[in-house]
Design a protein around this motif. Structure first.
Motif, mmCIF file in Angstrom:
data_model
loop_
_atom_site.group_PDB
_atom_site.id
_atom_site.type_symbol
_atom_site.label_atom_id
_atom_site.label_comp_id
_atom_site.label_asym_id
_atom_site.label_seq_id
_atom_site.Cartn_x
_atom_site.Cartn_y
_atom_site.Cartn_z
ATOM 1 N N PRO A 55 0.890 -1.286 -0.091
ATOM 2 C CA PRO A 55 -0.143 -0.058 0.060
ATOM 3 C C PRO A 55 0.699 1.184 -0.071
ATOM 4 N N ASN A 56 0.374 2.071 -0.683
ATOM 5 C CA ASN A 56 0.933 3.712 -0.676
ATOM 6 C C ASN A 56 -0.065 4.552 -0.441
ATOM 7 N N LEU A 57 0.468 5.800 0.296
ATOM 8 C CA LEU A 57 -0.442 7.002 0.699
ATOM 9 C C LEU A 57 0.419 8.411 0.367
ATOM 10 N N ALA A 58 -0.238 9.214 -0.322
ATOM 11 C CA ALA A 58 0.559 10.159 -0.736
ATOM 12 C C ALA A 58 -0.360 11.464 -1.093
ATOM 13 N N PRO A 59 0.059 12.799 -0.522
ATOM 14 C CA PRO A 59 -0.690 14.001 -0.771
ATOM 15 C C PRO A 59 -0.425 14.412 -2.172
ATOM 16 N N PHE A 60 -1.603 15.019 -3.010
ATOM 17 C CA PHE A 60 -1.345 15.737 -4.366
ATOM 18 C C PHE A 60 -2.179 16.973 -4.362
ATOM 19 N N SER A 61 -1.614 18.086 -4.655
ATOM 20 C CA SER A 61 -2.175 19.534 -4.578
ATOM 21 C C SER A 61 -2.520 19.974 -5.944
ATOM 22 N N PHE A 62 -1.892 19.285 -6.803
ATOM 23 C CA PHE A 62 -2.364 19.254 -8.286
ATOM 24 C C PHE A 62 -3.500 18.444 -8.427
ATOM 25 N N PHE A 63 -4.676 18.812 -8.077
ATOM 26 C CA PHE A 63 -5.670 17.946 -7.941
ATOM 27 C C PHE A 63 -7.186 18.744 -7.844
ATOM 28 N N ASN A 64 -8.014 18.024 -8.574
ATOM 29 C CA ASN A 64 -9.470 18.617 -8.754
ATOM 30 C C ASN A 64 -10.341 17.772 -9.249
ATOM 31 N N ALA A 65 -11.994 18.097 -9.103
ATOM 32 C CA ALA A 65 -12.792 17.240 -9.876
ATOM 33 C C ALA A 65 -12.823 17.788 -11.414
ATOM 34 N N VAL A 66 -13.084 17.133 -12.206
ATOM 35 C CA VAL A 66 -13.094 17.363 -13.775
ATOM 36 C C VAL A 66 -14.522 17.334 -14.339
ATOM 37 N N GLY A 67 -15.371 16.624 -13.595
ATOM 38 C CA GLY A 67 -16.793 16.422 -14.401
ATOM 39 C C GLY A 67 -17.525 15.458 -13.481
ATOM 40 N N ASP A 68 -18.993 15.794 -13.610
ATOM 41 C CA ASP A 68 -19.966 14.889 -12.926
ATOM 42 C C ASP A 68 -20.812 13.820 -13.692
ATOM 43 N N ASP A 69 -20.704 13.974 -15.011
ATOM 44 C CA ASP A 69 -21.318 12.944 -15.858
ATOM 45 C C ASP A 69 -20.499 12.314 -16.734
ATOM 46 N N PRO A 70 -19.860 11.034 -16.409
ATOM 47 C CA PRO A 70 -20.079 10.718 -15.165
ATOM 48 C C PRO A 70 -19.084 11.263 -14.203
ATOM 49 N N PRO A 71 -19.002 10.938 -13.027
ATOM 50 C CA PRO A 71 -18.072 11.895 -12.073
ATOM 51 C C PRO A 71 -16.677 11.421 -12.288
#
Length: 204
Positions: free
Chosen positions: A38-54
């Motif tokens: 397992p790996n866990l890391a933060p990324f601030s170049f991140f966002n939602a790009v659409g909802d249809d589909p999400p």
């Protein structure tokens, strides 16, 4: 002042970009290597790009010519989980940004609890009030880079997990209980500050 990226040092470009484009939500990405680590890391170049589909996106920058473990894992397994970061999780999120050997788990290093997902193999962070299971649908590596570049990952959300205490009627989110944080420049982060509302002209 004007800055031509072709004539500006890469470190200065990074400071400009991350200081100008703020605040940025943080995608705390959990993934699983092909060997099951397992790996866990933060990324601030991140966002939602659409909802249809999400769909959501995050961008992973390479260190020199070496990809981050997260990128290698997602490209290999085609799955990842986005765990949203709150004020209460800020310190532990920051710990997972530290370089940890690939054979070790950031979950254990940061003291957060892995919990099984429903439709994908990577674990979720139990302490996060919002997690989103995702399947990789597209990736694109930026061209003409000189310092390792970045790869954009786009994933389709196949399952949402939202804590009862932050969910209001009609699928709205209680921000007072959610308390998300955002990344600014350098070591700076922000909480939600004073809010204001503006109705769109085409809305009643």
């Amino acid at each position: 002042m004007q800055f031509n990226p072709e004539q500006t040092d890469q470190k200065d470009l990074y400071k400009l970009l991350t200081g100008i484009v703020i605040p940025r939500p943080i995608g705390w990405i959990s993934s699983l290597s092909a060997d099951g680590i397992p790996n866990l890391a933060p990324f601030s170049f991140f966002n939602a790009v659409g909802d249809d589909p999400p769909h959501v996106m995050f961008s992973a920058s390479a260190h020199g010519k070496a990809n981050k473990d997260t990128l290698n894992n997602v490209l290999s397994t085609k799955e990842f989980v986005v765990n949203m970061v709150t004020e209460q999780l800020a310190e532990r999120m920051n710990m997972t940004a530290h370089p940890v050997p690939s054979h070790e788990s950031e979950f254990e290093f940061a003291g957060v609890t892995p919990i099984a997902s429903v439709l994908v193999k990577p674990s979720r962070v139990k302490e996060s009030p919002v997690t989103m299971e995702c399947e990789l649908v597209h990736h694109y590596s930026l061209e003409n880079h000189k310092h390792g570049g970045s790869t954009i990952i786009i994933g389709r959300i196949v399952m949402f997990h939202v804590a009862d205490e932050i969910l209001l009627d009609d699928f709205k989110i209680n921000l007072d209980n959610y308390q998300p944080i955002a990344r600014l420049a350098g070591a700076h982060y922000s909480k939600l500050g004073e809010l204001f509302s503006i109705k769109r002209t085409n809305q009643p």
